[in-house]
Design a protein around this motif. Structure first.
Motif, PDB file in Angstrom:
ATOM      1  N   SER A  46       0.817  -1.216   0.000  1.00 42.46           N
ATOM      2  CA  SER A  46       0.000   0.000   0.000  1.00 42.46           C
ATOM      3  C   SER A  46       0.850   1.264   0.000  1.00 42.46           C
ATOM      4  CB  SER A  46      -0.926   0.027   1.215  1.00 42.46           C
ATOM      5  OG  SER A  46      -1.878  -0.990   1.096  1.00 42.46           O
ATOM      6  N   ASP A  47       2.012   1.205   0.654  1.00 47.34           N
ATOM      7  CA  ASP A  47       2.924   2.348   0.704  1.00 47.34           C
ATOM      8  C   ASP A  47       4.358   1.821   0.667  1.00 47.34           C
ATOM      9  OD1 ASP A  47       4.405   4.618   1.117  1.00 47.34           O
ATOM     10  OD2 ASP A  47       3.459   5.163   3.014  1.00 47.34           O
ATOM     11  N   PRO A  48       4.951   1.731  -0.531  1.00 46.00           N
ATOM     12  CA  PRO A  48       6.309   1.172  -0.662  1.00 46.00           C
ATOM     13  C   PRO A  48       7.357   1.873   0.209  1.00 46.00           C
ATOM     14  CG  PRO A  48       5.278   1.371  -2.815  1.00 46.00           C
ATOM     15  CD  PRO A  48       4.363   2.048  -1.838  1.00 46.00           C
ATOM     16  N   LEU A  49       7.119   3.128   0.596  1.00 46.45           N
ATOM     17  CA  LEU A  49       8.071   3.842   1.448  1.00 46.45           C
ATOM     18  C   LEU A  49       8.156   3.232   2.847  1.00 46.45           C
ATOM     19  CD1 LEU A  49       7.168   7.509   0.441  1.00 46.45           C
ATOM     20  CD2 LEU A  49       9.087   6.113  -0.376  1.00 46.45           C
ATOM     21  N   MET A  50       7.158   2.422   3.235  1.00 43.97           N
ATOM     22  CA  MET A  50       7.183   1.800   4.563  1.00 43.97           C
ATOM     23  C   MET A  50       8.280   0.751   4.699  1.00 43.97           C
ATOM     24  SD  MET A  50       3.275   1.568   5.921  1.00 43.97           S
ATOM     25  CE  MET A  50       3.821   1.111   7.569  1.00 43.97           C
ATOM     26  N   LYS A  51       8.780   0.238   3.586  1.00 40.95           N
ATOM     27  CA  LYS A  51       9.861  -0.754   3.659  1.00 40.95           C
ATOM     28  C   LYS A  51      11.041  -0.190   4.442  1.00 40.95           C
ATOM     29  CE  LYS A  51      12.747  -3.936   1.035  1.00 40.95           C
ATOM     30  NZ  LYS A  51      13.654  -4.057   2.152  1.00 40.95           N
ATOM     31  N   ALA A  52      11.368   1.082   4.197  1.00 38.96           N
ATOM     32  CA  ALA A  52      12.480   1.714   4.916  1.00 38.96           C
ATOM     33  C   ALA A  52      12.190   1.808   6.414  1.00 38.96           C
ATOM     34  CB  ALA A  52      12.758   3.103   4.339  1.00 38.96           C
ATOM     35  N   ASP A  55      12.864  -1.557   7.874  1.00 36.78           N
ATOM     36  CA  ASP A  55      14.304  -1.841   7.870  1.00 36.78           C
ATOM     37  C   ASP A  55      15.067  -1.053   8.920  1.00 36.78           C
ATOM     38  OD1 ASP A  55      13.893  -3.609   5.777  1.00 36.78           O
ATOM     39  OD2 ASP A  55      14.546  -2.198   4.225  1.00 36.78           O
ATOM     40  N   LYS A  56      14.659   0.210   9.174  1.00 35.43           N
ATOM     41  CA  LYS A  56      15.441   1.106  10.029  1.00 35.43           C
ATOM     42  C   LYS A  56      14.964   1.190  11.478  1.00 35.43           C
ATOM     43  CE  LYS A  56      16.897   3.997   6.185  1.00 35.43           C
ATOM     44  NZ  LYS A  56      16.796   5.306   5.553  1.00 35.43           N
ATOM     45  N   ALA A  57      13.728   0.810  11.754  1.00 33.92           N
ATOM     46  CA  ALA A  57      13.206   0.908  13.122  1.00 33.92           C
ATOM     47  C   ALA A  57      13.985  -0.032  14.040  1.00 33.92           C
ATOM     48  CB  ALA A  57      11.725   0.538  13.150  1.00 33.92           C
ATOM     49  N   TYR A  58      14.174   0.380  15.291  1.00 32.92           N
ATOM     50  CA  TYR A  58      14.825  -0.511  16.253  1.00 32.92           C
ATOM     51  C   TYR A  58      13.971  -1.759  16.452  1.00 32.92           C
ATOM     52  CZ  TYR A  58      17.114  -2.508  20.209  1.00 32.92           C
ATOM     53  OH  TYR A  58      17.774  -3.402  21.007  1.00 32.92           O
ATOM     54  N   GLY A  59      12.667  -1.558  16.485  1.00 26.96           N
ATOM     55  CA  GLY A  59      11.740  -2.673  16.639  1.00 26.96           C
ATOM     56  C   GLY A  59      10.360  -2.283  16.171  1.00 26.96           C
ATOM     57  N   TYR A  60       9.503  -3.278  16.034  1.00 30.06           N
ATOM     58  CA  TYR A  60       8.110  -3.022  15.653  1.00 30.06           C
ATOM     59  C   TYR A  60       7.243  -4.192  16.076  1.00 30.06           C
ATOM     60  CZ  TYR A  60       9.596  -5.720  11.514  1.00 30.06           C
ATOM     61  OH  TYR A  60      10.118  -6.678  10.667  1.00 30.06           O
ATOM     62  N   VAL A  61       5.956  -3.905  16.177  1.00 29.82           N
ATOM     63  CA  VAL A  61       4.964  -4.921  16.502  1.00 29.82           C
ATOM     64  C   VAL A  61       3.884  -4.840  15.443  1.00 29.82           C
ATOM     65  CG1 VAL A  61       3.331  -5.772  18.220  1.00 29.82           C
ATOM     66  CG2 VAL A  61       5.391  -4.595  18.952  1.00 29.82           C
ATOM     67  N   ILE A  62       3.522  -5.991  14.889  1.00 28.99           N
ATOM     68  CA  ILE A  62       2.462  -6.047  13.879  1.00 28.99           C
ATOM     69  C   ILE A  62       1.278  -6.808  14.466  1.00 28.99           C
ATOM     70  CG2 ILE A  62       1.783  -6.857  11.592  1.00 28.99           C
ATOM     71  CD1 ILE A  62       4.729  -6.765  10.794  1.00 28.99           C
ATOM     72  N   PHE A  63       0.115  -6.149  14.443  1.00 29.18           N
ATOM     73  CA  PHE A  63      -1.146  -6.785  14.817  1.00 29.18           C
ATOM     74  C   PHE A  63      -1.920  -6.978  13.513  1.00 29.18           C
ATOM     75  CE2 PHE A  63       0.218  -4.484  18.574  1.00 29.18           C
ATOM     76  CZ  PHE A  63       0.083  -5.447  19.553  1.00 29.18           C
ATOM     77  N   PRO A  64      -1.908  -8.191  12.955  1.00 28.22           N
ATOM     78  CA  PRO A  64      -2.504  -8.397  11.630  1.00 28.22           C
ATOM     79  C   PRO A  64      -4.031  -8.412  11.618  1.00 28.22           C
ATOM     80  CG  PRO A  64      -1.628 -10.455  12.473  1.00 28.22           C
ATOM     81  CD  PRO A  64      -1.243  -9.391  13.448  1.00 28.22           C
ATOM     82  N   ASN A  65      -4.657  -8.708  12.749  1.00 25.74           N
ATOM     83  CA  ASN A  65      -6.120  -8.816  12.808  1.00 25.74           C
ATOM     84  C   ASN A  65      -6.633  -8.225  14.114  1.00 25.74           C
ATOM     85  OD1 ASN A  65      -6.433 -10.535  10.368  1.00 25.74           O
ATOM     86  ND2 ASN A  65      -5.252 -11.978  11.609  1.00 25.74           N
ATOM     87  N   VAL A  66      -7.007  -6.958  14.061  1.00 32.65           N
ATOM     88  CA  VAL A  66      -7.588  -6.311  15.238  1.00 32.65           C
ATOM     89  C   VAL A  66      -9.085  -6.184  14.982  1.00 32.65           C
ATOM     90  CG1 VAL A  66      -7.630  -4.271  16.713  1.00 32.65           C
ATOM     91  CG2 VAL A  66      -5.464  -5.023  15.682  1.00 32.65           C
ATOM     92  N   GLY A  67      -9.886  -6.681  15.911  1.00 30.86           N
ATOM     93  CA  GLY A  67     -11.334  -6.554  15.818  1.00 30.86           C
ATOM     94  C   GLY A  67     -11.800  -5.471  16.772  1.00 30.86           C
ATOM     95  N   ALA A 145       5.679   9.127   4.079  1.00 27.52           N
ATOM     96  CA  ALA A 145       6.767  10.002   3.645  1.00 27.52           C
ATOM     97  C   ALA A 145       7.083  11.105   4.646  1.00 27.52           C
ATOM     98  CB  ALA A 145       6.445  10.609   2.281  1.00 27.52           C
ATOM     99  N   ASN A 146       6.082  11.708   5.252  1.00 31.17           N
ATOM    100  CA  ASN A 146       6.308  12.848   6.136  1.00 31.17           C
ATOM    101  C   ASN A 146       5.983  12.564   7.597  1.00 31.17           C
ATOM    102  OD1 ASN A 146       7.124  14.643   4.044  1.00 31.17           O
ATOM    103  ND2 ASN A 146       4.989  14.714   3.396  1.00 31.17           N
TER     104      ASN A 146
END
Length: 179
Positions: A46-52, A55-67, A145-146
């Motif tokens: 959806s936003d190719p700029l998110m790849k960076a 790659d660069k974040a110290y860490g992240y958490v993904i919640f794939p299914n929030v109801g 981007a911003n």
């Protein structure tokens, strides 16, 4: 009347799909892990700029299914996967309670980026939560981007389905379990 019935069906489906993370079987954890990988790919698609950001974040958490659902009083919940320096380090649970004008139900994905080890450690110690004033950016092409980190954290969401009208006050809380 038919629309009201549809809203209740969506709310019920959201609430029934929410299962506690603790005590889950290996198959359920593997599904959450696979869903988080799919969600990451969808965020980047959806936003190719998110790849960076990934790659660069110290860490992240993904919640794939929030109801999320509610009628006056609402709630949201979801299970996710935590990554530190791009390595899977644990499972996470999101919960939210809200009060205010709201009706309906929806499903969405959420990713939280942590800028430094300090923010990631707060999350891993289950001392991390969002106040009612916290905001997330809806993912669209170029949306990242911003966007800048706020207090070392950046949040993105992506709607998956449902319909919810809301003007509510509530915060998200998180629990972390090491792998």
């Amino acid at each position: 009347m038919k629309n009201l019935n549809n809203i209740w069906v969506i709310v019920l489906a959201c609430l029934l799909s929410i299962a506690p993370m603790y005590g889950q079987s290996t198959a359920k954890k593997n599904k959450i892990i696979a869903d988080s990988q799919t969600a990451k790919a969808e965020f980047i698609k959806s936003d190719p700029l998110m790849k960076a950001l990934f790659d660069k974040a110290y860490g992240y958490v993904i919640f794939p299914n929030v109801g999320k659902g509610g009628l006056g009083i609402g709630g949201a919940a979801g299970n996710g996967v935590a990554y530190e320096q791009n390595k899977r380090v644990g499972m996470a649970k999101l919960s939210q309670v809200s009060i205010g004008f709201q009706a309906g139900g929806q499903a969405y994905r959420e990713v939280i980026f942590f800028e430094t080890k300090n923010e990631m450690d707060r999350f891993k110690e289950s001392r991390f939560e969002f106040s009612a004033q916290a905001s997330a950016v809806a993912v669209t092409e170029g949306a990242s981007a911003n966007v800048k980190y706020t207090d070392g954290v950046m949040v993105f969401t992506m709607q998956k389905g449902g319909l919810m009208y809301e003007a509510s006050v509530g915060g998200q809380k998180f629990k972390f379990n090491k792998l």
